[in-house]
Design a protein around this motif. Structure first.
Motif, mmCIF file in Angstrom:
data_model
loop_
_atom_site.group_PDB
_atom_site.id
_atom_site.type_symbol
_atom_site.label_atom_id
_atom_site.label_comp_id
_atom_site.label_asym_id
_atom_site.label_seq_id
_atom_site.Cartn_x
_atom_site.Cartn_y
_atom_site.Cartn_z
ATOM 1 N N UNK A 9 0.814 -1.218 0.000
ATOM 2 C CA UNK A 9 0.000 0.000 0.000
ATOM 3 C C UNK A 9 0.851 1.274 0.000
ATOM 4 N N UNK A 10 1.991 1.235 0.678
ATOM 5 C CA UNK A 10 2.859 2.415 0.700
ATOM 6 C C UNK A 10 3.411 2.711 -0.684
ATOM 7 N N UNK A 11 3.831 1.675 -1.405
ATOM 8 C CA UNK A 11 4.353 1.868 -2.756
ATOM 9 C C UNK A 11 3.276 2.379 -3.699
ATOM 10 N N UNK A 12 2.067 1.856 -3.572
ATOM 11 C CA UNK A 12 0.955 2.346 -4.394
ATOM 12 C C UNK A 12 0.724 3.826 -4.118
ATOM 13 N N UNK A 13 0.716 4.205 -2.851
ATOM 14 C CA UNK A 13 0.500 5.611 -2.499
ATOM 15 C C UNK A 13 1.583 6.514 -3.070
ATOM 16 N N UNK A 14 2.837 6.082 -2.986
ATOM 17 C CA UNK A 14 3.954 6.885 -3.496
ATOM 18 C C UNK A 14 3.836 7.052 -5.009
ATOM 19 N N UNK A 15 3.595 5.961 -5.716
ATOM 20 C CA UNK A 15 3.491 6.035 -7.172
ATOM 21 C C UNK A 15 2.304 6.903 -7.578
ATOM 22 N N UNK A 16 1.171 6.696 -6.953
ATOM 23 C CA UNK A 16 -0.022 7.491 -7.277
ATOM 24 C C UNK A 16 0.242 8.975 -7.026
ATOM 25 N N UNK A 20 0.418 12.111 -9.801
ATOM 26 C CA UNK A 20 -0.550 13.205 -9.752
ATOM 27 C C UNK A 20 0.094 14.572 -9.552
ATOM 28 N N UNK A 21 1.377 14.625 -9.239
ATOM 29 C CA UNK A 21 2.071 15.885 -8.990
ATOM 30 C C UNK A 21 2.575 16.495 -10.291
ATOM 31 N N UNK A 22 2.577 17.822 -10.301
ATOM 32 C CA UNK A 22 3.171 18.533 -11.420
ATOM 33 C C UNK A 22 4.630 18.839 -11.128
ATOM 34 N N UNK A 23 5.325 19.346 -12.142
ATOM 35 C CA UNK A 23 6.744 19.673 -11.997
ATOM 36 C C UNK A 23 6.987 20.729 -10.925
ATOM 37 N N UNK A 24 6.008 21.587 -10.689
ATOM 38 C CA UNK A 24 6.174 22.622 -9.676
ATOM 39 C C UNK A 24 6.025 22.073 -8.248
ATOM 40 N N UNK A 33 14.131 9.438 -9.516
ATOM 41 C CA UNK A 33 14.918 8.655 -8.547
ATOM 42 C C UNK A 33 14.011 7.856 -7.619
ATOM 43 N N UNK A 34 12.936 8.487 -7.174
ATOM 44 C CA UNK A 34 11.994 7.794 -6.285
ATOM 45 C C UNK A 34 11.331 6.633 -7.022
ATOM 46 N N UNK A 35 10.894 6.879 -8.253
ATOM 47 C CA UNK A 35 10.242 5.826 -9.023
ATOM 48 C C UNK A 35 11.204 4.667 -9.295
ATOM 49 N N UNK A 36 12.478 4.967 -9.524
ATOM 50 C CA UNK A 36 13.465 3.900 -9.697
ATOM 51 C C UNK A 36 13.605 3.084 -8.413
ATOM 52 N N UNK A 57 -2.418 0.026 -8.063
ATOM 53 C CA UNK A 57 -1.916 1.198 -8.786
ATOM 54 C C UNK A 57 -2.854 1.563 -9.924
ATOM 55 N N UNK A 58 -3.432 0.575 -10.581
ATOM 56 C CA UNK A 58 -4.313 0.875 -11.709
ATOM 57 C C UNK A 58 -5.632 1.498 -11.239
ATOM 58 N N UNK A 59 -5.972 1.279 -9.980
ATOM 59 C CA UNK A 59 -7.212 1.839 -9.431
ATOM 60 C C UNK A 59 -6.967 3.050 -8.535
ATOM 61 N N UNK A 60 -5.702 3.356 -8.287
ATOM 62 C CA UNK A 60 -5.384 4.501 -7.434
ATOM 63 C C UNK A 60 -5.446 4.192 -5.958
#
Length: 64
Positions: A9-16, A20-24, A33-36, A57-60
């Motif tokens: 669940x923690x990995x799903x939350x991080x990836x989601x 959802x975040x923008x570059x800003x 780096x985090x995704x790697x 991850x596919x369901x958020x």
């Protein structure tokens, strides 16, 4: 249940969150780096947990 079960669940939350975040909000280089790092952890998960991660991850959200 193993210690790695709690990673799913923690990995799903991080990836989601990163998706959802923008570059800003998150530096793109840091996000990569985090995704790697998440990818490396996924490689260490047993196949059943990887499948739960993929479904979650596919369901958020994570299906534990």
């Amino acid at each position: 249940m193993t210690d790695r079960d709690s990673l799913v669940p923690a990995l799903v939350d991080v990836v989601w969150w990163l998706e959802s975040c923008g570059d800003e909000e998150v530096d793109p280089d840091s996000a990569v780096k985090i995704m790697e790092g998440v990818g490396g952890e996924l490689l260490r998960l047993p196949s059943g947990q990887r499948e739960r991660f993929t479904r979650g991850a596919s369901r958020g959200s994570c299906l534990t």
